[in-house]
Design a protein around this motif. Structure first.
Motif, PDB file in Angstrom:
ATOM      1  N   GLU A  56      -5.574   1.918   3.837  1.00  5.46           N
ATOM      2  CA  GLU A  56      -3.912   1.339   3.814  1.00  5.46           C
ATOM      3  C   GLU A  56      -3.489   2.917   1.871  1.00  5.46           C
ATOM      4  OE1 GLU A  56      -1.881  -0.472   5.046  1.00  5.46           O
ATOM      5  OE2 GLU A  56      -3.094  -1.053   6.206  1.00  5.46           O
ATOM      6  N   SER A  65       1.736   6.548   6.105  1.00  6.52           N
ATOM      7  CA  SER A  65       2.648   5.276   5.841  1.00  6.52           C
ATOM      8  C   SER A  65       3.490   5.534   5.146  1.00  6.52           C
ATOM      9  CB  SER A  65       1.231   4.625   5.250  1.00  6.52           C
ATOM     10  OG  SER A  65       1.916   3.687   5.219  1.00  6.52           O
ATOM     11  N   ASP A  67       4.941   3.140   3.443  1.00  3.59           N
ATOM     12  CA  ASP A  67       5.253   1.350   2.874  1.00  3.59           C
ATOM     13  C   ASP A  67       3.873   1.639   1.947  1.00  3.59           C
ATOM     14  OD1 ASP A  67       5.979  -1.491   3.078  1.00  3.59           O
ATOM     15  OD2 ASP A  67       4.321  -1.702   4.505  1.00  3.59           O
ATOM     16  N   HIS A  69       4.054  -1.472  -0.737  1.00  2.61           N
ATOM     17  CA  HIS A  69       3.981  -2.249  -0.564  1.00  2.61           C
ATOM     18  C   HIS A  69       2.942  -3.473  -0.094  1.00  2.61           C
ATOM     19  CE1 HIS A  69       5.359  -6.079  -1.416  1.00  2.61           C
ATOM     20  NE2 HIS A  69       5.037  -6.881   0.263  1.00  2.61           N
ATOM     21  N   THR A  70       2.722  -2.690   1.095  1.00  4.50           N
ATOM     22  CA  THR A  70       1.648  -3.053   2.429  1.00  4.50           C
ATOM     23  C   THR A  70       0.037  -2.419   1.709  1.00  4.50           C
ATOM     24  OG1 THR A  70       3.032  -2.867   4.123  1.00  4.50           O
ATOM     25  CG2 THR A  70       0.601  -3.208   4.232  1.00  4.50           C
ATOM     26  N   LEU A  73      -0.024  -4.457  -1.802  1.00  4.19           N
ATOM     27  CA  LEU A  73      -0.456  -5.935  -1.392  1.00  4.19           C
ATOM     28  C   LEU A  73      -2.461  -5.589  -1.160  1.00  4.19           C
ATOM     29  CD1 LEU A  73       0.318  -8.671  -1.101  1.00  4.19           C
ATOM     30  CD2 LEU A  73       1.011  -8.266   0.561  1.00  4.19           C
ATOM     31  N   ALA A  74      -2.429  -4.863  -0.323  1.00  2.00           N
ATOM     32  CA  ALA A  74      -3.614  -4.585   0.361  1.00  2.00           C
ATOM     33  C   ALA A  74      -4.933  -4.529  -0.642  1.00  2.00           C
ATOM     34  CB  ALA A  74      -4.200  -3.628   1.190  1.00  2.00           C
TER      35      ALA A  74
END
Length: 104
Positions: A56, A65, A67, A69-70, A73-74
């Motif tokens: 990520e 990407s 994103d 937030h993802t 979070l990961a």
């Protein structure tokens, strides 16, 4: 420091389910999952979460990407799972040392 929620620790859920199987079936001997297998499964889940976090982060850095937030979070999930693994390791080492100090 943010509190660690049980829902953030998928490896603990797997450990709890594996630990409850023998008690729920009433057969603690023959169908019990060996502790080594449970530990290997937990380590594999921690490794998978770190690999996912790394992927990520790479996707975010390379622009594949957007994103954030993802990715964050990961990374946080990977960090929490690693901290939990280190806590379990410390407890196991402490238990081993305690057993070694016992007089026979």
């Amino acid at each position: 420091m943010n509190p660690i929620l049980p829902s953030q620790l998928p490896s603990l859920d797997a450990l709890a389910q594996a630990a409850q199987k023998p008690a729920a079936s009433g057969q603690a001997g023959s169908e019990a999952t060996p502790f080594a297998d449970i530990l290997k499964q937990a380590l594999a889940e921690v490794n998978d979460s770190h690999a996912n976090a790394e992927q990520e982060a790479r996707n975010l850095i390379s622009g594949n990407s957007t994103d954030m937030h993802t990715a964050i979070l990961a990374v946080q999930k990977a960090d929490v799972s690693f901290q939990m693994m280190m806590a379990v390791r410390s407890k196991l080492v402490d238990a081993y040392r305690e057993v070694m100090r016992m007089q026979m």
